[in-house]
Design an enzyme around this catalytic site. Structure first.
Site, PDB file in Angstrom:
ATOM      1  N   LYS A 105       0.659  -1.373   0.100  1.00 31.86           N
ATOM      2  CA  LYS A 105       0.008  -0.125   0.160  1.00 31.86           C
ATOM      3  C   LYS A 105       0.898   1.127   0.017  1.00 31.86           C
ATOM      4  O   LYS A 105       1.856   1.306   0.813  1.00 31.86           O
ATOM      5  CB  LYS A 105      -0.958  -0.044   1.327  1.00 31.86           C
ATOM      6  CG  LYS A 105      -1.871  -1.045   1.270  1.00 31.86           C
ATOM      7  CD  LYS A 105      -3.055  -0.683   0.511  1.00 31.86           C
ATOM      8  CE  LYS A 105      -4.142  -1.837   0.453  1.00 31.86           C
ATOM      9  NZ  LYS A 105      -5.366  -1.464  -0.319  1.00 31.86           N
ATOM     10  N   ASN A 136      -4.754   3.199  -3.834  1.00 29.34           N
ATOM     11  CA  ASN A 136      -6.043   3.487  -3.457  1.00 29.34           C
ATOM     12  C   ASN A 136      -6.635   5.150  -3.753  1.00 29.34           C
ATOM     13  O   ASN A 136      -7.109   5.638  -3.028  1.00 29.34           O
ATOM     14  CB  ASN A 136      -6.429   3.179  -1.897  1.00 29.34           C
ATOM     15  CG  ASN A 136      -6.451   1.769  -1.544  1.00 29.34           C
ATOM     16  OD1 ASN A 136      -5.529   1.381  -0.929  1.00 29.34           O
ATOM     17  ND2 ASN A 136      -7.382   1.024  -2.009  1.00 29.34           N
ATOM     18  N   LYS A 209     -14.002  -7.771  -7.011  1.00 24.41           N
ATOM     19  CA  LYS A 209     -14.214  -8.167  -5.791  1.00 24.41           C
ATOM     20  C   LYS A 209     -15.713  -8.711  -5.648  1.00 24.41           C
ATOM     21  O   LYS A 209     -16.706  -8.035  -6.300  1.00 24.41           O
ATOM     22  CB  LYS A 209     -14.173  -7.014  -4.717  1.00 24.41           C
ATOM     23  CG  LYS A 209     -12.726  -6.446  -4.554  1.00 24.41           C
ATOM     24  CD  LYS A 209     -12.372  -5.247  -3.671  1.00 24.41           C
ATOM     25  CE  LYS A 209     -10.841  -5.075  -3.662  1.00 24.41           C
ATOM     26  NZ  LYS A 209     -10.325  -4.087  -2.830  1.00 24.41           N
TER      27      LYS A 209
HETATM   28 MG   LIG Z   1      -7.245  -1.763  -4.342  1.00 26.26          MG
END
Ligand SMILES: [Mg+2]
Length: 329
Positions: A105, A136, A209
């Site tokens: 991340k 993100n 997802k």
């Molecule tokens: Mg992602």
């Protein structure tokens, strides 16, 4: 008309997280059992009812219809490194369960590009597999175009960068400006029109997802229609929810990337003693029996009961529930 009771039973679970993730110290959701097995419905609390009802559709399909025939028996997965210190990042890599890909991340609020560079360099020091990063949508267009080549160099080559910026237009501009492949995640999962990513040539691959996209079959249709390679990722679920991601990854005609499904290690307490954690970097394709659900307090029970009824009412008003459940409901 408001449903007074739901046509299916559910169990609420709650666990502390081992590492703060997505701003969460705790994770909770419900499990439902249908004729095809157990499934998970766990929209985050900041999702409204219309958005959450896609998660319910996914759970109902899994519990009542089950999963398509798998074309592979195990799924390669990545280890996920949160936006943490270099030392903690290396400790996570040390416990990677044989994963040959690391997702790191970056672009976390309150951190700098140097923090990201240090974290990536620390991982590279102790890991010779593939490194991908996930911003993100934490950068604007210029910051992404500036940062990505530097992070690429620190990693000794990035596999791809996930959602560097938020809009499809900016994704397309960044993709033109940098050599690292671009993956679209939020632009697929929280977009009104996920097909815009393909229309604008904004990505090299997409992240799917199961719960936010409304189920395994909806994901398979989307992947086929968009025509880009797919990485299946979790929505931070228990092993029961991860099982649905594994089912999607197992039934995709092609799977060229490690999937982001090795996330139950972030749960202090899973709902099963038979957790879906990787061995030799892969998750097996198998059903999960939730045998360790701990009781939760009445208030959380009540909140979920209300929310489930709201999701159910929304779903029944906007979709054909009989189609989703194979005629069972
Ligand atoms: Mg992602």
């Amino acid at each position: 008309m408001r449903a007074t009771s739901l046509p299916f039973a559910h169990r609420v679970y709650r666990t502390r997280m081992t590492t703060r993730f997505r701003g969460l110290d705790y994770r909770d959701g419900v499990l439902i059992e249908g004729p095809a097995g157990w499934s998970e419905v766990s929209p985050f609390w900041d999702y409204d009812i219309p958005e959450s009802s896609a998660w319910l559709a996914a759970g109902l399909e899994s519990a009542y219809v089950g999963y398509p025939e798998p074309v592979r028996a195990s799924i390669p997965v990545n280890v996920t490194v949160p936006a943490t210190t270099p030392e903690k990042a290396q400790a996570i890599i040390a416990r990677r369960g044989g994963c040959e890909t690391a997702k790191i991340k970056v672009a976390e609020k309150g951190q700098s590009l140097d923090d990201d560079l240090d974290r990536i360099a620390a991982v590279r020091d102790v890991f010779d597999g593939k490194i991908r990063i996930d911003a993100n949508a934490g950068w604007d267009r210029n910051a992404a175009i500036h940062s990505i080549p530097l992070l690429d160099r620190a990693a000794g080559g990035l596999e791809y960068v996930e959602q560097p910026v938020s809009t499809v237009e900016d994704l397309a501009a960044v993709r033109k400006a940098v050599a690292v492949p671009i993956a679209a995640d939020e632009s697929i999962r929280r977009a009104e029109d996920p097909y815009r990513v393909a229309k604008h040539d904004a990505a090299d691959l997409i992240v799917c997802k199961v719960q936010p996209l409304g189920g395994v079959r909806a994901c398979l249709r989307l992947a086929q229609d968009i025509g880009l390679p797919v990485v299946v990722s979790s929505a931070l679920e228990s092993s029961v929810g991860i099982r649905a991601g594994v089912a999607l990854a197992a039934s995709l005609p092609e799977l060229n990337y490690a999937c982001g499904l090795a996330t139950v290690q972030l749960f202090e307490h899973d709902v099963t003693s038979d957790r879906l954690v990787p061995t030799a970097g892969e998750l097996p394709v198998r059903d999960i029996d939730p045998d360790t659900i701990e009781p939760v307090d009445e208030e959380l029970e009540a909140r979920w009961a209300t929310r489930l009824r709201d999701m159910w009412d929304h779903l029944a008003a906007t979709r054909n529930v009989s189609d989703i459940t194979g005629g069972a409901l």
